[in-house]
Design a protein around this motif. Structure first.
Motif, PDB file in Angstrom:
ATOM      1  N   LYS A 136      59.286  36.425 -64.403  1.00  0.00           N
ATOM      2  CA  LYS A 136      58.094  36.285 -63.567  1.00  0.00           C
ATOM      3  C   LYS A 136      57.690  37.571 -62.863  1.00  0.00           C
ATOM      4  CE  LYS A 136      58.872  31.350 -62.748  1.00  0.00           C
ATOM      5  NZ  LYS A 136      60.021  31.130 -63.641  1.00  0.00           N
ATOM      6  N   CYS A 137      58.667  38.334 -62.406  1.00  0.00           N
ATOM      7  CA  CYS A 137      58.369  39.582 -61.694  1.00  0.00           C
ATOM      8  C   CYS A 137      59.662  40.371 -61.592  1.00  0.00           C
ATOM      9  CB  CYS A 137      57.803  39.283 -60.304  1.00  0.00           C
ATOM     10  SG  CYS A 137      57.312  40.756 -59.375  1.00  0.00           S
ATOM     11  N   CYS A 172      56.388  35.000 -70.027  1.00  0.00           N
ATOM     12  CA  CYS A 172      55.909  35.717 -68.838  1.00  0.00           C
ATOM     13  C   CYS A 172      54.777  34.946 -68.185  1.00  0.00           C
ATOM     14  CB  CYS A 172      55.435  37.110 -69.219  1.00  0.00           C
ATOM     15  SG  CYS A 172      56.683  38.131 -70.052  1.00  0.00           S
ATOM     16  N   LEU A 174      51.987  34.655 -65.821  1.00  0.00           N
ATOM     17  CA  LEU A 174      51.217  35.690 -65.133  1.00  0.00           C
ATOM     18  C   LEU A 174      50.052  35.066 -64.370  1.00  0.00           C
ATOM     19  CD1 LEU A 174      51.203  38.441 -67.913  1.00  0.00           C
ATOM     20  CD2 LEU A 174      52.629  38.328 -65.862  1.00  0.00           C
ATOM     21  N   ASN A 179      51.190  38.921 -59.901  1.00  0.00           N
ATOM     22  CA  ASN A 179      52.274  39.596 -60.624  1.00  0.00           C
ATOM     23  C   ASN A 179      51.782  40.271 -61.897  1.00  0.00           C
ATOM     24  OD1 ASN A 179      51.771  37.255 -62.077  1.00  0.00           O
ATOM     25  ND2 ASN A 179      53.927  36.778 -62.457  1.00  0.00           N
ATOM     26  N   ASP A 180      50.505  40.672 -61.908  1.00  0.00           N
ATOM     27  CA  ASP A 180      49.929  41.240 -63.126  1.00  0.00           C
ATOM     28  C   ASP A 180      49.413  42.659 -62.953  1.00  0.00           C
ATOM     29  OD1 ASP A 180      47.670  40.612 -61.555  1.00  0.00           O
ATOM     30  OD2 ASP A 180      46.451  40.235 -63.338  1.00  0.00           O
ATOM     31  N   ASP A 184      53.711  46.015 -62.709  1.00  0.00           N
ATOM     32  CA  ASP A 184      54.459  44.796 -63.028  1.00  0.00           C
ATOM     33  C   ASP A 184      54.624  44.641 -64.535  1.00  0.00           C
ATOM     34  OD1 ASP A 184      54.720  43.873 -60.344  1.00  0.00           O
ATOM     35  OD2 ASP A 184      52.676  43.104 -60.427  1.00  0.00           O
ATOM     36  N   LEU A 185      53.542  44.829 -65.238  1.00  0.00           N
ATOM     37  CA  LEU A 185      53.568  44.639 -66.686  1.00  0.00           C
ATOM     38  C   LEU A 185      54.432  45.696 -67.362  1.00  0.00           C
ATOM     39  CD1 LEU A 185      49.774  43.826 -67.128  1.00  0.00           C
ATOM     40  CD2 LEU A 185      51.657  42.189 -67.121  1.00  0.00           C
ATOM     41  N   VAL A 203      52.928  35.396 -73.360  1.00  0.00           N
ATOM     42  CA  VAL A 203      52.201  35.394 -72.090  1.00  0.00           C
ATOM     43  C   VAL A 203      51.833  33.954 -71.761  1.00  0.00           C
ATOM     44  CG1 VAL A 203      50.037  36.052 -70.977  1.00  0.00           C
ATOM     45  CG2 VAL A 203      51.320  37.743 -72.301  1.00  0.00           C
ATOM     46  N   ASP A 233      41.450  39.616 -68.706  1.00  0.00           N
ATOM     47  CA  ASP A 233      42.788  39.635 -68.106  1.00  0.00           C
ATOM     48  C   ASP A 233      43.854  39.447 -69.180  1.00  0.00           C
ATOM     49  OD1 ASP A 233      41.982  39.912 -65.417  1.00  0.00           O
ATOM     50  OD2 ASP A 233      41.713  37.742 -65.209  1.00  0.00           O
ATOM     51  N   ARG A 234      43.656  38.451 -70.009  1.00  0.00           N
ATOM     52  CA  ARG A 234      44.651  38.133 -71.034  1.00  0.00           C
ATOM     53  C   ARG A 234      44.810  39.280 -72.024  1.00  0.00           C
ATOM     54  NH1 ARG A 234      44.566  31.788 -72.210  1.00  0.00           N
ATOM     55  NH2 ARG A 234      43.702  31.049 -70.240  1.00  0.00           N
ATOM     56  N   TRP A 237      46.798  42.041 -70.329  1.00  0.00           N
ATOM     57  CA  TRP A 237      48.210  41.682 -70.257  1.00  0.00           C
ATOM     58  C   TRP A 237      48.904  41.917 -71.586  1.00  0.00           C
ATOM     59  CZ3 TRP A 237      47.396  36.202 -67.688  1.00  0.00           C
ATOM     60  CH2 TRP A 237      46.954  36.369 -66.373  1.00  0.00           C
TER      61      TRP A 237
END
Length: 244
Positions: A136-137, A172, A174, A179-180, A184-185, A203, A233-234, A237
């Protein structure tokens, strides 16, 4: 006996192939974005308005009967997924069910947040074909703020599973703005790159579909104003994690 709150047939999101997902009650984390808040308490609960009971005791045999009823549909890749909640909170029941399923030729996956004594994973390791492991982080302080616990044991357990030769899918979860961040990534990507048994990285984008469950079971909402991720966003990521 184990405390089960749902059995979902025909799942295609809890491991490879077509699967029967058995959801066990109890979780040591309190993620602010949790979409199964009814899974957290390790006791049965009643819905506020309807009195519906969430969580019932079942034997290994009772659950196995449900799993074996679906066996004709598993094909070469499907099987049983133990999820929750957190299955390692019921390690004996989870291990006995996994062993019984394997004895019947059913593949077993275990979906875990990783927050458990190593003894729980050692108990399960001989009976699990694939671990679906949440990351998660990587920042310990923010992990604690977001989930209620630090991540030191989670990361250590993952390293130990990897060293033991476990098959791993990293998942993951997100959430935009939580947490993105790029850092973080990058931390997630670099940590996973240091493991040898990772077959896949997934993801798991935040969604608000579970919000109604909070009211249903009288659980306070801790995150109700975060937007669901956009397509951009996706894409960011996936690119940052090296997933194309």
């Amino acid at each position: 006996m184990g405390l089960v709150f749902d059995i979902k047939r025909g799942s295609v999101k809890d491991g490879p192939g077509l699967r029967t997902s058995v959801f066990l009650k109890g979780c040591p984390l309190r993620c602010v974005w949790c979409h199964n808040p009814e899974s957290q308490a390790a006791v049965s609960q009643r819905a506020v308005a309807t009195g519906e009971v969430c969580g019932r005791e079942m034997s290994v045999g009772e659950v196995l009967d449900e799993v074996l009823a679906d066996r004709p549909f598993y094909g070469a890749d499907g099987g049983l997924t133990l999820t929750g909640g957190e299955p390692t909170m019921q390690p004996d029941f989870a291990a006995n069910l996994a062993a019984a399923a394997r004895a019947q030729g059913v593949s077993v996956a275990l979906d875990t947040c990783g927050e458990a004594p190593w003894a729980a994973f050692a108990r399960l390791l001989p009976h699990v074909d694939l671990f679906l492991y949440d990351l998660k982080c990587l920042d310990d302080n923010r992990h604690r703020a977001l989930t209620g616990v630090g991540n030191a044991r989670i990361l250590d357990n993952l390293r130990r599973l990897d060293a033991a030769g476990a098959r791993l899918w990293i998942r993951c979860p997100l959430v935009p703005g939580l947490n993105d961040a790029d850092a973080d990534l990058a931390a997630l990507r670099d940590f996973v790159a240091g493991l040898r048994g990772v077959e896949r990285v997934e993801v798991c984008p935040y969604h608000a579909l579970g919000l109604e469950k909070y009211a249903k079971f009288g659980i306070p909402v801790r995150l109700d104003r975060t937007s669901e991720p956009t397509a951009a966003d996706r894409a960011r990521w996936r690119a940052a994690l090296g997933l194309g």
